[in-house]
Design a protein around this motif. Structure first.
Motif, PDB file in Angstrom:
ATOM      1  N   ARG A  92     -19.338 -31.759  -0.350  1.00  0.00           N
ATOM      2  CA  ARG A  92     -18.920 -32.847   0.534  1.00  0.00           C
ATOM      3  C   ARG A  92     -19.901 -34.020   0.363  1.00  0.00           C
ATOM      4  N   PRO A  93     -19.501 -35.244   0.661  1.00  0.00           N
ATOM      5  CA  PRO A  93     -20.425 -36.374   0.502  1.00  0.00           C
ATOM      6  C   PRO A  93     -21.743 -36.165   1.265  1.00  0.00           C
ATOM      7  N   GLU A  94     -21.684 -35.503   2.436  1.00  0.00           N
ATOM      8  CA  GLU A  94     -22.913 -35.276   3.223  1.00  0.00           C
ATOM      9  C   GLU A  94     -23.919 -34.412   2.464  1.00  0.00           C
ATOM     10  N   GLN A  95     -23.445 -33.638   1.488  1.00  0.00           N
ATOM     11  CA  GLN A  95     -24.367 -32.764   0.750  1.00  0.00           C
ATOM     12  C   GLN A  95     -25.101 -33.504  -0.367  1.00  0.00           C
ATOM     13  N   VAL A  96     -24.674 -34.730  -0.665  1.00  0.00           N
ATOM     14  CA  VAL A  96     -25.307 -35.461  -1.768  1.00  0.00           C
ATOM     15  C   VAL A  96     -25.953 -36.765  -1.274  1.00  0.00           C
ATOM     16  N   THR A  97     -26.017 -36.948   0.044  1.00  0.00           N
ATOM     17  CA  THR A  97     -26.570 -38.194   0.595  1.00  0.00           C
ATOM     18  C   THR A  97     -27.479 -37.892   1.791  1.00  0.00           C
ATOM     19  N   PHE A  98     -28.320 -38.850   2.140  1.00  0.00           N
ATOM     20  CA  PHE A  98     -29.047 -38.794   3.419  1.00  0.00           C
ATOM     21  C   PHE A  98     -29.433 -40.204   3.836  1.00  0.00           C
ATOM     22  N   GLU A  99     -29.765 -40.377   5.117  1.00  0.00           N
ATOM     23  CA  GLU A  99     -30.152 -41.687   5.667  1.00  0.00           C
ATOM     24  C   GLU A  99     -31.539 -42.073   5.146  1.00  0.00           C
ATOM     25  N   LEU A 100     -31.658 -43.265   4.603  1.00  0.00           N
ATOM     26  CA  LEU A 100     -32.947 -43.693   4.048  1.00  0.00           C
ATOM     27  C   LEU A 100     -33.973 -44.090   5.112  1.00  0.00           C
ATOM     28  N   LYS A 101     -33.490 -44.736   6.189  1.00  0.00           N
ATOM     29  CA  LYS A 101     -34.435 -45.355   7.129  1.00  0.00           C
ATOM     30  C   LYS A 101     -35.430 -44.353   7.744  1.00  0.00           C
ATOM     31  N   PRO A 102     -34.952 -43.189   8.240  1.00  0.00           N
ATOM     32  CA  PRO A 102     -35.918 -42.253   8.820  1.00  0.00           C
ATOM     33  C   PRO A 102     -36.980 -41.811   7.812  1.00  0.00           C
ATOM     34  N   VAL A 103     -36.584 -41.669   6.558  1.00  0.00           N
ATOM     35  CA  VAL A 103     -37.562 -41.249   5.530  1.00  0.00           C
ATOM     36  C   VAL A 103     -38.590 -42.364   5.326  1.00  0.00           C
TER      37      VAL A 103
ATOM     38  N   HIS B 278     -30.449 -30.026  -7.991  1.00  0.00           N
ATOM     39  CA  HIS B 278     -29.811 -30.713  -6.859  1.00  0.00           C
ATOM     40  C   HIS B 278     -30.668 -30.521  -5.598  1.00  0.00           C
ATOM     41  N   VAL B 279     -31.053 -29.264  -5.338  1.00  0.00           N
ATOM     42  CA  VAL B 279     -31.837 -28.960  -4.130  1.00  0.00           C
ATOM     43  C   VAL B 279     -33.224 -29.605  -4.230  1.00  0.00           C
ATOM     44  N   ALA B 280     -33.861 -29.446  -5.400  1.00  0.00           N
ATOM     45  CA  ALA B 280     -35.244 -29.922  -5.555  1.00  0.00           C
ATOM     46  C   ALA B 280     -35.322 -31.448  -5.472  1.00  0.00           C
ATOM     47  N   PHE B 281     -34.373 -32.159  -6.096  1.00  0.00           N
ATOM     48  CA  PHE B 281     -34.465 -33.624  -6.095  1.00  0.00           C
ATOM     49  C   PHE B 281     -34.117 -34.215  -4.731  1.00  0.00           C
ATOM     50  N   LEU B 282     -33.219 -33.556  -4.005  1.00  0.00           N
ATOM     51  CA  LEU B 282     -32.947 -34.039  -2.647  1.00  0.00           C
ATOM     52  C   LEU B 282     -34.176 -33.806  -1.765  1.00  0.00           C
ATOM     53  N   TYR B 283     -34.832 -32.659  -1.947  1.00  0.00           N
ATOM     54  CA  TYR B 283     -36.061 -32.347  -1.195  1.00  0.00           C
ATOM     55  C   TYR B 283     -37.119 -33.415  -1.495  1.00  0.00           C
ATOM     56  N   LYS B 284     -37.291 -33.684  -2.777  1.00  0.00           N
ATOM     57  CA  LYS B 284     -38.292 -34.672  -3.187  1.00  0.00           C
ATOM     58  C   LYS B 284     -37.951 -36.060  -2.637  1.00  0.00           C
ATOM     59  N   ALA B 285     -36.692 -36.438  -2.742  1.00  0.00           N
ATOM     60  CA  ALA B 285     -36.287 -37.774  -2.284  1.00  0.00           C
ATOM     61  C   ALA B 285     -36.460 -37.912  -0.772  1.00  0.00           C
ATOM     62  N   LYS B 286     -36.357 -36.798  -0.038  1.00  0.00           N
ATOM     63  CA  LYS B 286     -36.555 -36.863   1.412  1.00  0.00           C
ATOM     64  C   LYS B 286     -38.042 -36.867   1.763  1.00  0.00           C
ATOM     65  N   ALA B 287     -38.902 -36.805   0.747  1.00  0.00           N
ATOM     66  CA  ALA B 287     -40.357 -36.807   0.909  1.00  0.00           C
ATOM     67  C   ALA B 287     -40.798 -35.704   1.876  1.00  0.00           C
ATOM     68  N   LEU B 288     -40.241 -34.545   1.719  1.00  0.00           N
ATOM     69  CA  LEU B 288     -40.636 -33.405   2.550  1.00  0.00           C
ATOM     70  C   LEU B 288     -41.968 -32.850   2.016  1.00  0.00           C
ATOM     71  N   PRO B 289     -42.652 -31.966   2.777  1.00  0.00           N
ATOM     72  CA  PRO B 289     -44.016 -31.566   2.389  1.00  0.00           C
ATOM     73  C   PRO B 289     -44.156 -31.194   0.903  1.00  0.00           C
ATOM     74  N   PHE B 290     -45.199 -31.735   0.316  1.00  0.00           N
ATOM     75  CA  PHE B 290     -45.537 -31.510  -1.100  1.00  0.00           C
ATOM     76  C   PHE B 290     -44.464 -32.036  -2.075  1.00  0.00           C
ATOM     77  N   TRP B 291     -43.660 -33.025  -1.626  1.00  0.00           N
ATOM     78  CA  TRP B 291     -42.626 -33.607  -2.486  1.00  0.00           C
ATOM     79  C   TRP B 291     -43.175 -34.068  -3.821  1.00  0.00           C
ATOM     80  N   TRP B 292     -44.408 -34.570  -3.805  1.00  0.00           N
ATOM     81  CA  TRP B 292     -44.980 -35.175  -4.995  1.00  0.00           C
ATOM     82  C   TRP B 292     -45.301 -34.142  -6.080  1.00  0.00           C
TER      83      TRP B 292
END
Ligand SMILES: Cc1cc2nc3c(=O)[nH]c(=O)nc-3n(C[C@H](O)[C@H](O)[C@H](O)COP(=O)(O)OP(=O)(O)OC[C@H]3O[C@@H](n4cnc5c(N)ncnc54)[C@H](O)[C@@H]3O)c2cc1C
Lengths: 55, 482
Positions: free
Chosen positions: B53-64, B464-478
């Protein structure tokens, strides 16, 4: 003009049944998973950007 | 100092997160992007066949960005004033796209500017092309969701026993991104098999590649079974195996409802009737203009005619056989030392796949692809150079990443299922062939590899999972590499 040919001589190669089977055989694919990841890691290490010499 | 980044896609978002990590809080990082959502574009393929679904490939940028202390402006850059004017130093003019104040303009001064605006989808290049006309697309998550709905309708017709022709490919002779069309085609084939209707569907691939497996990079050579084999052999084999027809070397002249008109490299003009058509558009640079201190137009100096930004490449006009790997840019700095262009936004110096013309003079010339991995590496490279210029006073970029020295890892999905799905796992080194170092094949035969299997699908899903995690800047994203 559809290039797909029915002529046996110029027909593209086709995988054998064992090849197709191995593509989705879990134990073999687990090994391939490790191997491909190692290959991609090598590529990432090789392709990371370079620090340029200072003028 | 203030670094402004135009575009929050793969390259711009990578650069923004890394700059924020490197620069102390006294420096400002500002991202300008017209969409409030971040989109992991490669997974739009799966949205387009209804597997996500589109929600699985997108997220809101502003909170990040709020959490990362990056200022986000939901807007599009329209003008660059690299020399400033009487009022201020260098600035960009941005126009809001946010609900409530859409159309409002703002002048945003900068010390450093990164143009990471990606492609403008040029559906207008072919009459009738595009979701607003007679064909579908998967270039954005909105397009992909609409395509999935059309596919559902086609599957319903197939289930009623109506035969259907499904056409996938490139909507113009100068398109790039053939890999995305290839992925969509094979995911479509897989979806139709799952639904038990594949035998009623005719699948046709229409491409501007002179041969299958070209992918806009002139194809590649792979070692297998004691032979050095061109990618065309493997690609044709996969098409044959899945019973998919193909038309190569094609330029699409027009798309009418249910009918496409095209010309092939042998000069033939033909047409094909379809019930469903997903055709990618050619890419152009986004509509940005540039002005000098006195207001004169600098657009032609900063941008190539394609609208992409000129950087530190050798743009001398040459025959295809005369180009060198060293023509490709390394630092992505423009003629203004504080402006950089990365990802799809920079102007490539020449084609990688040989440009051709039909006997009627119609160009059939795949443009060079700039895929996710090199785009993100460019983001990192430029972020490091700018950080060094700001923090250490470096006078010129300190990092480089030429596509003639970078490799790419690419996983092309050919069916989405964790149990019996498959994907082609490809690596190539370098992206731009280097015929001096590798005279026969242009690329290393050790680092250029490919194989098809379920493992590839697992990797694609993991990415898919790893790049969304990284893009959300979740812990240790870098820690996750580009
Ligand atoms: C369907 C599809 C599937 C793909 N699959 C793969 C794959 O499997 N693997 C792979 O490696 N690559 C894949 N690619 C290619 C990959 O998506 C691109 O290489 C990558 O997105 C390029 O990054 P970018 O930052 O240059 O551009 P983008 O990611 O497109 O980002 C551009 C950004 O700029 C913003 N923008 C546009 N205009 C303006 C403006 N005027 N001002 C400010 N901001 C603006 C956009 O909204 C966007 O946020 C695929 C592409 C497509 C279309």
């Amino acid at each position: 003009m559809i290039a797909r040919s029915q002529n046996l001589v110029v027909r593209p190669m086709k995988p054998t049944r064992p090849t197709v089977f191995m593509r989705v055989l879990w134990p073999w694919q687990l090994l391939r998973f490790v191997a491909i990841n190692l290959r991609m890691t090598a590529m990432i290490l090789k392709s990371h950007h370079t620090r340029l010499p200072r003028a | 100092m203030r670094v402004v980044i135009l575009g929050a896609g793969v390259s711009g978002h990578t650069a923004a997160l890394l700059l924020r990590r490197k620069l102390p809080a006294s420096h400002e990082v500002v991202v300008v992007s017209p969409n409030r959502l971040w989109n992991w574009i490669p997974s739009n393929i799966w949205v387009g066949v209804g597997a996500m679904r589109p929600e699985q490939v997108t997220f809101e940028l502003k909170p990040v960005y709020d959490r990362m202390r990056i200022r986000f402006l939901q807007a599009k850059g329209t003008e660059i004033h690299p020399e400033g004017d009487a009022e201020s130093g260098p600035f960009v003019l941005v126009e809001s796209t946010a609900e409530g104040n859409a159309g409002q303009t703002e002048r945003l001064t900068y010390d450093y500017l990164i143009n990471a605006t990606g492609p403008r989808l040029d559906f207008g290049a072919t009459p009738g092309l595009g979701p607003e006309n007679n064909s579908l697309s998967v270039c954005s998550y909105q397009h992909a969701a609409a395509t999935s709905r059309q596919l559902d309708a086609a599957i319903e017709r197939l289930k009623r026993g109506e035969r259907q022709t499904l056409l996938v490919g490139m909507g113009h002779g100068t398109c790039t991104c053939q890999g995305a069309a290839f992925e969509y085609l094979f995911n479509l084939d897989f979806a139709l098999r799952r639904q038990g209707v594949r035998h009623l569907a005719r699948l046709v691939f229409l491409t501007n590649e002179a041969g299958l497996g070209d992918f806009g990079v002139g194809g590649m050579f792979l070692k297998a079974g004691g032979y050095v084999i061109p990618s065309q052999t493997f690609a044709e084999s996969l098409f044959e195996e899945r019973g998919i027809e193909w038309i190569t070397g094609a330029h699409v002249h027009r798309v009418d409802p249910g009918r496409v008109e095209y010309e092939t490299l042998d000069g033939n003009r033909d047409e094909l009737a379809f019930d469903f058509a997903m055709l990618l558009p050619p890419f152009k640079g986004v509509l940005l203009k540039a002005f000098s201190h006195d207001g004169s137009d600098l657009t032609g100096e900063l941008f190539a005619p394609s609208g992409f930004m000129k950087v530190d490449a050798d743009y001398t006009a040459k025959n295809f056989d005369e180009w060198e790997a060293s023509d490709w840019p390394e630092t992505y700095q423009t003629r203004y030392p504080n402006i950089f262009a990365i990802g799809i936004a920079f102007a490539p110096p020449h084609a990688i796949s040989r440009p051709r013309k039909t006997p009627n003079g119609t160009p059939v010339a795949p443009a060079p692809p700039r895929t996710g991995m090199p785009s993100a590496i460019m983001g990192r490279t430029v972020a490091q150079s700018i950080a060094d210029m700001i923090l250490r006073g470096a006078e010129r970029p300190t990092h480089g990443a030429s596509m003639a020295k970078l490799g790419a890892a690419c996983v092309a999905s050919t069916g989405m299922s964790p149990i019996n799905g498959t994907a082609a796992s490809l690596t190539m080194f370098p992206i731009v062939p280097d015929h001096r170092t590798y005279p026969e094949t242009g690329r290393s035969l050790i680092y250029t590899t490919g194989e098809l299997g379920l493992a590839g699908h697992w990797i694609k899903h993991l990415l898919h999972v790893a790049f969304l995690y990284k893009a959300k800047a979740l812990p240790f994203w870098w820690m996750i590499p580009e």
